[in-house]
Design an enzyme around this catalytic site. Structure first.
Site, PDB file in Angstrom:
ATOM      1  N   ARG A 152       0.794  -1.229   0.000  1.00  0.00           N
ATOM      2  CA  ARG A 152       0.000   0.000   0.000  1.00  0.00           C
ATOM      3  C   ARG A 152       0.825   1.278   0.000  1.00  0.00           C
ATOM      4  O   ARG A 152       0.272   2.362   0.021  1.00  0.00           O
ATOM      5  CB  ARG A 152      -0.975  -0.030   1.188  1.00  0.00           C
ATOM      6  CG  ARG A 152      -1.985  -1.155   1.046  1.00  0.00           C
ATOM      7  CD  ARG A 152      -3.117  -1.093   2.053  1.00  0.00           C
ATOM      8  NE  ARG A 152      -4.110  -2.081   1.710  1.00  0.00           N
ATOM      9  CZ  ARG A 152      -4.163  -3.316   2.205  1.00  0.00           C
ATOM     10  NH1 ARG A 152      -3.264  -3.707   3.102  1.00  0.00           N
ATOM     11  NH2 ARG A 152      -5.088  -4.160   1.820  1.00  0.00           N
ATOM     12  N   THR A 196       1.642  -5.808   4.264  1.00  0.00           N
ATOM     13  CA  THR A 196       1.153  -5.131   3.058  1.00  0.00           C
ATOM     14  C   THR A 196       0.836  -3.668   3.332  1.00  0.00           C
ATOM     15  O   THR A 196       0.695  -2.881   2.406  1.00  0.00           O
ATOM     16  CB  THR A 196      -0.107  -5.827   2.499  1.00  0.00           C
ATOM     17  OG1 THR A 196      -1.129  -5.827   3.495  1.00  0.00           O
ATOM     18  CG2 THR A 196       0.205  -7.249   2.070  1.00  0.00           C
ATOM     19  N   GLY A 212      -1.992 -11.240   8.766  1.00  0.00           N
ATOM     20  CA  GLY A 212      -1.917 -12.645   9.127  1.00  0.00           C
ATOM     21  C   GLY A 212      -3.038 -13.138  10.006  1.00  0.00           C
ATOM     22  O   GLY A 212      -2.959 -14.238  10.550  1.00  0.00           O
ATOM     23  N   GLY A 213      -4.112 -12.330  10.140  1.00  0.00           N
ATOM     24  CA  GLY A 213      -5.216 -12.734  10.997  1.00  0.00           C
ATOM     25  C   GLY A 213      -5.912 -14.003  10.557  1.00  0.00           C
ATOM     26  O   GLY A 213      -6.649 -14.610  11.326  1.00  0.00           O
ATOM     27  N   GLU A 214      -5.662 -14.441   9.322  1.00  0.00           N
ATOM     28  CA  GLU A 214      -6.266 -15.673   8.810  1.00  0.00           C
ATOM     29  C   GLU A 214      -5.358 -16.886   9.015  1.00  0.00           C
ATOM     30  O   GLU A 214      -5.643 -17.977   8.536  1.00  0.00           O
ATOM     31  CB  GLU A 214      -6.571 -15.529   7.311  1.00  0.00           C
ATOM     32  CG  GLU A 214      -7.679 -14.552   6.989  1.00  0.00           C
ATOM     33  CD  GLU A 214      -7.275 -13.105   7.183  1.00  0.00           C
ATOM     34  OE1 GLU A 214      -8.156 -12.283   7.496  1.00  0.00           O
ATOM     35  OE2 GLU A 214      -6.078 -12.776   7.030  1.00  0.00           O
ATOM     36  N   TRP A 282      -4.356  -3.950   9.349  1.00  0.00           N
ATOM     37  CA  TRP A 282      -4.227  -3.825   7.900  1.00  0.00           C
ATOM     38  C   TRP A 282      -3.800  -2.439   7.435  1.00  0.00           C
ATOM     39  O   TRP A 282      -3.241  -2.299   6.349  1.00  0.00           O
ATOM     40  CB  TRP A 282      -5.553  -4.163   7.226  1.00  0.00           C
ATOM     41  CG  TRP A 282      -5.899  -5.616   7.279  1.00  0.00           C
ATOM     42  CD1 TRP A 282      -6.632  -6.254   8.242  1.00  0.00           C
ATOM     43  CD2 TRP A 282      -5.522  -6.626   6.345  1.00  0.00           C
ATOM     44  NE1 TRP A 282      -6.744  -7.594   7.956  1.00  0.00           N
ATOM     45  CE2 TRP A 282      -6.069  -7.852   6.796  1.00  0.00           C
ATOM     46  CE3 TRP A 282      -4.785  -6.617   5.163  1.00  0.00           C
ATOM     47  CZ2 TRP A 282      -5.892  -9.049   6.106  1.00  0.00           C
ATOM     48  CZ3 TRP A 282      -4.614  -7.807   4.474  1.00  0.00           C
ATOM     49  CH2 TRP A 282      -5.170  -9.004   4.944  1.00  0.00           C
ATOM     50  N   ASN A 300      -9.752  -9.329  12.193  1.00  0.00           N
ATOM     51  CA  ASN A 300     -10.564 -10.448  12.651  1.00  0.00           C
ATOM     52  C   ASN A 300      -9.815 -11.405  13.571  1.00  0.00           C
ATOM     53  O   ASN A 300      -8.589 -11.517  13.530  1.00  0.00           O
ATOM     54  CB  ASN A 300     -11.089 -11.236  11.453  1.00  0.00           C
ATOM     55  CG  ASN A 300      -9.968 -11.683  10.529  1.00  0.00           C
ATOM     56  OD1 ASN A 300      -9.542 -10.916   9.663  1.00  0.00           O
ATOM     57  ND2 ASN A 300      -9.479 -12.904  10.703  1.00  0.00           N
ATOM     58  N   ASP A 343     -16.209 -12.553   9.819  1.00  0.00           N
ATOM     59  CA  ASP A 343     -15.097 -11.855   9.164  1.00  0.00           C
ATOM     60  C   ASP A 343     -15.473 -10.410   8.813  1.00  0.00           C
ATOM     61  O   ASP A 343     -15.067  -9.878   7.781  1.00  0.00           O
ATOM     62  CB  ASP A 343     -14.635 -12.594   7.907  1.00  0.00           C
ATOM     63  CG  ASP A 343     -13.249 -12.131   7.461  1.00  0.00           C
ATOM     64  OD1 ASP A 343     -12.382 -11.935   8.321  1.00  0.00           O
ATOM     65  OD2 ASP A 343     -13.047 -11.943   6.242  1.00  0.00           O
ATOM     66  N   ASP A 345     -14.420  -7.658  10.151  1.00  0.00           N
ATOM     67  CA  ASP A 345     -13.447  -6.999  11.012  1.00  0.00           C
ATOM     68  C   ASP A 345     -13.253  -5.537  10.667  1.00  0.00           C
ATOM     69  O   ASP A 345     -13.744  -5.040   9.652  1.00  0.00           O
ATOM     70  CB  ASP A 345     -12.118  -7.742  10.956  1.00  0.00           C
ATOM     71  CG  ASP A 345     -11.642  -8.002   9.517  1.00  0.00           C
ATOM     72  OD1 ASP A 345     -12.488  -8.213   8.636  1.00  0.00           O
ATOM     73  OD2 ASP A 345     -10.429  -8.005   9.296  1.00  0.00           O
TER      74      ASP A 345
END
Length: 572
Positions: A152, A196, A212-214, A282, A300, A343, A345
């Site tokens: 970004r 990112t 990396g929340g997933e 994020w 999330n 999800d 979030d």
């Protein structure tokens, strides 16, 4: 040097398109000029005073979201509602990477810095689009990212340019040459960590969170020394006591259908799940220099859809959080959705702006655009909620619980407002959000922690027979009422940008980049970019002329058409 016109056109990748099709002699002069410039960009040091005063700077764009308040409001007004219809491309630069493009161009005294997917950085002449230097990050053997190889943008401070990388590093580059000054490993990509977001530079520190929340990570926000790359402080977005208050209703007062008894029994049996609870960050924090605080939102919990493995409110996921800028110590938080299994979030960056409190008196506020489709308005002092806006998207069956077969609920998992930054026009007291409408079904399927692999605990699936669309919405943050709304044919993902010229800019998946009347929502100008305009715009001035600039490269997450263009516009 003899080249045909066609050969020159084919060689344009990595150069400004305005130079394509010129004579061979002219092309040779341009290439020689570019070769000389490649050794050094005319970069000037960026001071803290400049960074602090960015909101009033009509020549530079020094922060990802314009200023520390993150208003994305640019003070330049040379381009306004009366002449924007005459706006045209000044130059187009094509990057080497044709993939998801989410960068916000940063401009310092005529030098522009842009990034691409897979962590390339370019320094460009902001007046002509000519390339000065190009840095390609040497990626490590492991990269893990859920939603595309995006980047970004950069932060600037002193004589350095800073970027986070997909292999979870923070790098500092020499602003003049693009050479690597230092590199710091932030976290272990094998465990699911990646970067990112654009960093934030303030008071000699570089602030950055983690994705990396997933993947079952434990999220954080950290400060690093801008000169050395050494860590200054760390704030864990998942505290060791993540239970919370066993909240049964969301921020708007709706019942979330939690089985508190079952959760308490699971907590008693298995303990606190804080080590793998997710909570990525994020987007950039907003910085309040008066109170020495930063405000950011946390993503999330993990696994996304399976709440059985993570009993409790899952603090501080789905929350607005404030910490002390110098120490990283907790100040306050507000959780929008406790124990989120949809999800939905918090991902769009918060904005600092004065707002009317519940008693009608003006107070320092912080606002956030949620995936739920609400704009949330908070008191900056204690993070408490003052109001939430009318719903900007359809809300149906909230909060139906995910099932193995699939339960339909709106909004879908992309929002509402996804990562797309909002913008604010303080003169109109309006916040501008770009939204998605993607009906989905939520499916749960329990699985144990997979050691750094994707860990959704099920799936959210778009319903192909239902309409997918988007909208641009202007919300009065002092009342929560929608002032105007424009529907778009595809879901919106990118961001909003406003100027003192009474304009609001945003792009669409189908390649259209448009200027709107900020007060009414009327379309005043459009340009077809040829690929999804899914990056936020910025603005700057060179030699007394204002420019608007945006990236057109599409988006991986919802598969919008890819491209590799950075396009700058102006009026004669």
């Amino acid at each position: 040097m003899n080249r045909t016109k066609d050969a020159l056109v084919r060689s344009c990748i990595g150069a400004a398109i305005v130079y394509c099709g010129v004579s061979a002699a002219s092309a040779q002069e341009i290439e020689q000029s570019a070769a000389k410039a490649a050794a050094s960009a005319p970069a000037t040091a960026v001071t803290q005073e400049q960074l602090s005063a960015a909101a009033k700077d009509a020549n530079n764009f020094l922060h990802t979201n314009g200023n520390y308040d993150q208003t994305r409001y640019f003070p330049g007004k040379q381009i306004d509602t009366s002449n924007v219809g005459k706006m045209h491309p000044a130059w187009i630069f094509q990057t080497e990477v044709k993939e998801s493009l989410e960068t916000t161009p940063i401009v310092v005294n005529g030098v522009m810095y842009v990034t691409t997917s897979f962590n390339h950085v370019y320094a460009l002449n902001a007046k002509t689009g000519e390339q000065y230097w190009h840095y390609k990050h040497k990626m490590g053997p492991i990269t893990t990212y859920c939603c595309g190889p995006n980047n970004r943008g950069v932060a600037v401070n002193g004589d350095k340019v800073f970027m986070g990388t997909l292999d979870a590093k923070l790098v500092a580059l020499d602003a003049k040459t693009g050479s690597l000054v230092w590199e710091t490993q932030i976290a272990d990509p094998e465990l699911g960590y990646s970067e990112t977001m654009a960093p934030t530079a303030v008071n000699g520190k570089i602030l950055i969170g983690t994705n990396g929340g997933e993947y079952g990570i434990r999220g954080f926000v950290r400060a690093y020394d801008a000169e050395t790359g050494k860590q200054v402080w760390n704030f864990d977005t998942i505290p060791e006591k993540s239970v919370g208050v066993w909240a049964t209703h969301d921020a708007t007062g709706r019942d979330m259908h939690r089985d508190i008894a079952a959760e308490k029994a699971a907590f008693e049996k298995n303990g606190d799940p804080y080590k793998t609870l997710g909570g990525g960050v994020w987007q950039n924090p907003a910085v309040d220099l008066k109170t020495n605080r930063i405000y950011f939102v946390v993503g999330n919990p993990s696994p996304d859809l399976d709440g059985s493995l993570r009993p409790g409110d899952n603090l501080y996921t789905d929350s607005l959080v404030a910490v002390d800028l110098e120490t990283g110590k907790y100040v306050c938080h507000f959780q929008y959705i406790a124990h989120d299994v949809w999800d939905l979030d918090a991902v769009s960056p918060p904005i600092l702006v004065d707002v009317k409190g519940k008693d009608g008196k003006t107070v320092p506020g912080v606002i956030h655009g949620g995936k739920t489709g609400h704009v949330y308005v908070h008191n900056r002092d204690d993070c408490s909620l003052i109001r939430f806006s009318d719903a900007m998207v359809a809300q149906e069956n909230m909060w139906v619980l995910p099932t193995k077969e699939g339960a339909r609920m709106l909004p879908g998992a992309n929002g509402g407002v996804e990562w797309s930054p909002m913008a604010v026009n303080p003169e109109l007291a309006l916040a501008y959000a770009v939204n998605l409408h993607q009906p989905m079904t939520y499916h749960v399927e329990s699985s144990p922690y997979p050691d750094g692999k994707l860990w959704l605990g099920g799936a959210f699936k778009v319903i192909p027979t239902e309409e997918q669309a988007g909208n641009i919405t202007a919300v009065d943050y002092n009342t929560g009422k929608i002032k105007w709304q424009v529907k778009t044919p595809q879901p919106m993902m990118g961001g909003a940008f406003t100027t003192a010229g009474g304009l609001m800019f945003t792009g669409e998946a189908n390649g259209w980049f448009r200027a709107y009347d900020a007060a009414s929502g009327k379309v005043l100008w459009s340009f077809q970019a040829g690929a999804g305009v899914n990056a936020p715009a910025s603005s700057y001035g060179v030699d007394g002329k204002q420019y608007i600039v945006v990236g057109a490269g599409g988006n991986t997450q919802i598969d919008f058409k890819r491209g590799n263009n950075i396009i700058a516009f102006t009026v004669d």
